[in-house]
Design an enzyme around this catalytic site. Structure first.
Site, PDB file in Angstrom:
ATOM      1  N   ALA A 258      -3.351   1.671  20.519  1.00 38.03           N
ATOM      2  CA  ALA A 258      -2.193   0.972  19.958  1.00 38.03           C
ATOM      3  C   ALA A 258      -2.401   0.829  18.463  1.00 38.03           C
ATOM      4  O   ALA A 258      -3.493   0.482  18.016  1.00 38.03           O
ATOM      5  CB  ALA A 258      -2.070  -0.409  20.601  1.00 38.03           C
ATOM      6  N   SER A 259      -1.362   1.101  17.690  1.00 33.50           N
ATOM      7  CA  SER A 259      -1.442   0.920  16.238  1.00 33.50           C
ATOM      8  C   SER A 259      -1.594  -0.562  15.931  1.00 33.50           C
ATOM      9  O   SER A 259      -1.059  -1.412  16.641  1.00 33.50           O
ATOM     10  CB  SER A 259      -0.167   1.462  15.587  1.00 33.50           C
ATOM     11  OG  SER A 259      -0.005   0.896  14.309  1.00 33.50           O
ATOM     12  N   GLY A 260      -2.305  -0.864  14.846  1.00 41.68           N
ATOM     13  CA  GLY A 260      -2.417  -2.257  14.414  1.00 41.68           C
ATOM     14  C   GLY A 260      -1.324  -2.609  13.411  1.00 41.68           C
ATOM     15  O   GLY A 260      -1.190  -3.761  13.018  1.00 41.68           O
TER      16      GLY A 260
ATOM     17  N   GLU B  24     -12.025   6.570   5.806  1.00 45.14           N
ATOM     18  CA  GLU B  24     -11.082   6.928   6.846  1.00 45.14           C
ATOM     19  C   GLU B  24     -10.554   8.306   6.476  1.00 45.14           C
ATOM     20  O   GLU B  24     -10.502   8.668   5.289  1.00 45.14           O
ATOM     21  CB  GLU B  24      -9.928   5.923   6.902  1.00 45.14           C
ATOM     22  CG  GLU B  24     -10.352   4.572   7.431  1.00 45.14           C
ATOM     23  CD  GLU B  24      -9.164   3.682   7.763  1.00 45.14           C
ATOM     24  OE1 GLU B  24      -9.042   3.294   8.933  1.00 45.14           O
ATOM     25  OE2 GLU B  24      -8.360   3.387   6.868  1.00 45.14           O
TER      26      GLU B  24
ATOM     27  N   ASP C  64      -1.011   1.501  -3.964  1.00 44.43           N
ATOM     28  CA  ASP C  64      -1.839   0.476  -4.602  1.00 44.43           C
ATOM     29  C   ASP C  64      -3.195   1.055  -5.011  1.00 44.43           C
ATOM     30  O   ASP C  64      -4.122   0.313  -5.332  1.00 44.43           O
ATOM     31  CB  ASP C  64      -2.001  -0.754  -3.711  1.00 44.43           C
ATOM     32  CG  ASP C  64      -2.705  -0.453  -2.407  1.00 44.43           C
ATOM     33  OD1 ASP C  64      -2.697   0.717  -1.983  1.00 44.43           O
ATOM     34  OD2 ASP C  64      -3.275  -1.385  -1.803  1.00 44.43           O
TER      35      ASP C  64
ATOM     36  N   SER D 214       0.790  -1.224   0.000  1.00 39.37           N
ATOM     37  CA  SER D 214       0.000   0.000   0.000  1.00 39.37           C
ATOM     38  C   SER D 214       0.829   1.284   0.000  1.00 39.37           C
ATOM     39  O   SER D 214       1.654   1.499  -0.871  1.00 39.37           O
ATOM     40  CB  SER D 214      -0.934  -0.086   1.204  1.00 39.37           C
ATOM     41  OG  SER D 214      -1.850   0.955   1.215  1.00 39.37           O
TER      42      SER D 214
ATOM     43  N   ARG E  96      -0.710   5.491  19.003  1.00 34.91           N
ATOM     44  CA  ARG E  96      -1.000   6.759  18.328  1.00 34.91           C
ATOM     45  C   ARG E  96      -1.857   7.627  19.250  1.00 34.91           C
ATOM     46  O   ARG E  96      -2.821   7.138  19.844  1.00 34.91           O
ATOM     47  CB  ARG E  96      -1.768   6.525  17.036  1.00 34.91           C
ATOM     48  CG  ARG E  96      -1.023   5.720  16.016  1.00 34.91           C
ATOM     49  CD  ARG E  96      -1.680   5.850  14.646  1.00 34.91           C
ATOM     50  NE  ARG E  96      -1.286   4.753  13.767  1.00 34.91           N
ATOM     51  CZ  ARG E  96      -0.103   4.648  13.178  1.00 34.91           C
ATOM     52  NH1 ARG E  96       0.818   5.582  13.384  1.00 34.91           N
ATOM     53  NH2 ARG E  96       0.174   3.618  12.395  1.00 34.91           N
TER      54      ARG E  96
HETATM   55  P1  NG1 Z   1      -2.915   1.784  12.484  1.00 39.12           P
HETATM   56  O1  NG1 Z   1      -1.434   1.592  12.332  1.00 39.12           O
HETATM   57  O2  NG1 Z   1      -3.630   0.636  13.140  1.00 39.12           O
HETATM   58  O3  NG1 Z   1      -3.229   3.126  13.102  1.00 39.12           O
HETATM   59  C1  NG1 Z   1      -3.076   2.577   9.928  1.00 39.12           C
HETATM   60  C2  NG1 Z   1      -4.031   3.722   9.662  1.00 39.12           C
HETATM   61  C3  NG1 Z   1      -5.403   3.147   9.367  1.00 39.12           C
HETATM   62  C4  NG1 Z   1      -5.352   2.116   8.260  1.00 39.12           C
HETATM   63  C5  NG1 Z   1      -4.282   1.085   8.564  1.00 39.12           C
HETATM   64  C6  NG1 Z   1      -4.114   0.053   7.485  1.00 39.12           C
HETATM   65  C7  NG1 Z   1      -4.158   5.934  10.722  1.00 39.12           C
HETATM   66  C8  NG1 Z   1      -4.236   6.694  11.975  1.00 39.12           C
HETATM   67  N1  NG1 Z   1      -4.136   4.599  10.837  1.00 39.12           N
HETATM   68  O4  NG1 Z   1      -3.559   1.833  11.019  1.00 39.12           O
HETATM   69  O5  NG1 Z   1      -6.272   4.176   9.050  1.00 39.12           O
HETATM   70  O6  NG1 Z   1      -5.141   2.723   7.018  1.00 39.12           O
HETATM   71  O7  NG1 Z   1      -3.015   1.718   8.814  1.00 39.12           O
HETATM   72  O8  NG1 Z   1      -3.475   0.521   6.371  1.00 39.12           O
HETATM   73  O9  NG1 Z   1      -4.127   6.507   9.623  1.00 39.12           O
HETATM   74 ZN    ZN Z   2      -3.364   1.420  -0.142  1.00 37.42          ZN
END
Ligand code: NG1
Ligand code: ZN
Length: 563
Positions: free
Chosen positions: A530-532, A404, A306, A84, A538
């Site tokens: 927590a970020s995924g 989003e 992408d 991506s 974040r």
């Molecule tokens: P995480 O890392 O879970 O915050 C980020 C983006 C999501 C989404 C995912 C998957 C932000 C704040 N978070 O997730 O919106 O796009 O990556 O690509 O932009």
């Molecule tokens: Zn993408």
């Protein structure tokens, strides 16, 4: 041992899993537990362990794709190889379910199980266990064997072809039918998967080919633009990725009614992918890609690597940069569709035959949420981060608009809504025109997943219909100043949230501290999660004044950083 398990073990030896790594299925597919950016990182050096890291993951995801297809009676499953908006050295893999949706959540755990199997033999064992659990016959000689059908594509990353090989090896080992669509945008592959699985049914989604995708979108766009004067050229930054050649093909199919100036289209220079350009750069840096030179008030847009994310922006007459992000696209689309269903006579004062709603995440700007509720009069649902959550929630409406803030999103129509739109009888020429436009809109929008190319045409159509430049669009509401901060912590898993990630349950007491801070700021809002996709927490904040939003983010980040 069956011939299939033997074949799995043999092929797996070519794609061994590094011993000390473990994986989970995150917001963006299978990722290592330590979180290497989005998806899985991969460097191009063959000696680098990261190469093996992703190689084994893709091989195993290929096995799972085949099982998924068998479990669904041989329906076609898609596999997309892309990372991506991330850097050119990263790569990743995602599965596409039969209707073009993301992989059903209950299967994520199977992906994790296969990805983490410690040896080739354990992998074959886990595979057999899973097949047994799902009552899938994996012996190609058996009468009950359902031959899996899997299609796949990749973006322009250098590591793509080697990963396609890993995938292909897995599919061959289990006797699957496979089709390689080579270079495609992620949403194009989603489109193909849905077309294949609906071919010849009343729900047929389109011709099963890349050409069919262009034809469907181009015809819908031209129908919507009939008699509507052009609003001139849009400059599109393609992030030096797969979106560039695909947008060019789409524009050629549309013809003169769509004028676009394509920039950042260097797909033969892999190191330039998403570098100093693309939707993520523009959104996070809040500035033009350095290679772009936008005249004041000229419409500009950026895709990601992408082509499933889209953001718009422009330079104001005084030179200030103005971002029109996913929230602005969602509000534009929702207002246009809301007006059309009224103009077509489908929704009236007395009846709401098509309930339009918007789905956002906590990262949506508070001003956009107020605008949707108070100005557009539409319901809003907030879900956790990750498009799978948004998509699912959007299906609760007859027409669900979800985006989003980073520009990933689309519009989905329920079967009931599609039926109303197809069968409604217009009572005046004006209603008939609105109805035709609505019907074309259904074809213009890629309902399987957020699609930057389809979204780009959607925005262009709406702006042309409204006779709006970017400034008029921007003026619909003013974003609250906001700040997103990435905080490194020793263990991000201790941060547990509730209420669509807007409040922390754990560590105990942290939310109370955040609340106390937020209360001190006018229109203050802040949350931490927590970020995924990365090993970090974040922190987002917004407030009436820029300085206050920044300060609030800093103070909340300080609290979080203590863990
Ligand atoms: P995480 O890392 O879970 O915050 C980020 C983006 C999501 C989404 C995912 C998957 C932000 C704040 N978070 O997730 O919106 O796009 O990556 O690509 O932009
Ligand atoms: Zn993408």
């Amino acid at each position: 041992m069956s011939s299939t398990t033997q074949a799995i073990i043999e092929a797996s030896k070519q794609h061994p899993k590094p011993a000390d790594k473990s994986f989970g299925y995150g917001t963006a597919g299978v990722i290592p537990d330590e979180g290497v950016r989005n998806s899985v990182a991969l460097t191009t050096s063959p000696s680098n362990e990261n190469r093996n890291l992703l190689d084994s993951v893709v091989y195993r995801v290929g096995l799972l794709a085949a099982l998924r297809s068998q479990n669904l009676g041989g329906k076609t499953i898609g596999v997309m190889i892309t990372a991506s908006h991330n850097g050119p050295e990263d790569n990743g893999v995602k599965l596409v379910d039969p209707m073009g949706e993301m992989l059903e959540a209950s299967w994520e755990v199977y992906a994790t199980t296969l990805a983490n199997a410690d040896s080739d033999e354990v992998l074959a064992e886990e595979y057999t266990n899973l097949a047994q659990k799902l009552s899938i016959d994996i012996d190609p000689e058996s009468a009950a064997f359902v031959r899996p059908n899997v299609v796949f594509a990749r973006d322009t990353r250098e590591s793509g072809p080697a990963l396609v090989q890993a995938l292909s090896d897995a599919l061959e080992a289990v006797g699957a039918n496979k089709t390689d669509y080579n270079l495609m945008t992620t949403p194009q592959l989603h489109y193909i998967v849905r077309c294949i699985n609906t071919e010849g049914t009343p729900q047929a989604y389109g011709e099963v080919s890349e050409e069919g995708y262009y034809k469907k979108l181009a015809a819908a766009y031209n129908k919507l633009m009939r008699g509507v004067p052009s609003i001139g050229e849009v400059t599109v930054d393609c992030a030096n990725g797969v979106g560039a050649p695909k947008l060019r093909a789409l524009a050629a199919e549309i013809g003169e009614s769509f004028q676009c100036n394509i920039v950042n289209d260097l797909i033969d220079e892999p190191s330039k992918l998403n570098s100093q350009c693309g939707a993520d750069y523009v959104k996070t840096q809040q500035r033009l890609p350095p290679a772009s030179h936008a005249a004041p008030l000229a419409r500009c847009a950026s895709l990601d690597g992408d082509a499933d994310r889209l953001v718009y922006y422009f330079n104001d007459s005084d030179g200030t940069f103005r971002l029109l992000d996913g929230d602005k696209i969602a509000t534009l689309a929702a207002s246009f569709i809301g007006d059309l269903v009224k103009a077509a006579g489908i929704n009236t004062k007395e009846k709401t035959d098509i309930k339009v709603g918007v789905v956002q995440t906590a990262y949506a700007n508070g001003s956009s949420t107020s605008y949707i509720t108070n100005h557009l009069g539409l319901p809003v649902i907030c879900t956790p981060t990750g498009v799978k959550h948004l998509h699912h929630a959007a299906l609760k409406f007859d027409c669900g608009v979800y985006f989003e803030a980073n520009g990933h999103g689309t519009v989905v129509f329920s079967n009931a809504a599609l039926q109303v739109i197809a069968e409604h009888e217009a009572e005046s020429p004006a209603q008939a025109t609105a109805l035709e436009n609505l019907q074309a809109l259904v074809d213009l929008i890629n309902q399987t997943v957020g699609d930057a190319l389809s979204d780009l045409l959607l925005v262009e159509v709406i702006l042309a219909h409204k006779r709006w430049g970017p400034k008029e669009w921007d003026a619909t509401y003013t974003d609250l100043p906001n700040r997103l901060v990435r905080v490194e912590v020793s263990d991000r898993t201790v941060f547990k949230t509730t209420d669509a990630e807007r409040r922390l349950l754990e560590p105990v007491g942290v939310q109370e501290k955040i609340n106390a801070l937020v209360g001190k700021y006018k229109q203050g809002r802040s949350f931490a999660r927590a970020s995924g996709t990365e090993d970090a927490v974040r922190v987002y904040s917004e407030a009436a004044e820029r300085g206050e939003a920044e300060e609030l983010a800093r103070l909340v980040a300080e609290i979080v950083a203590q863990y």
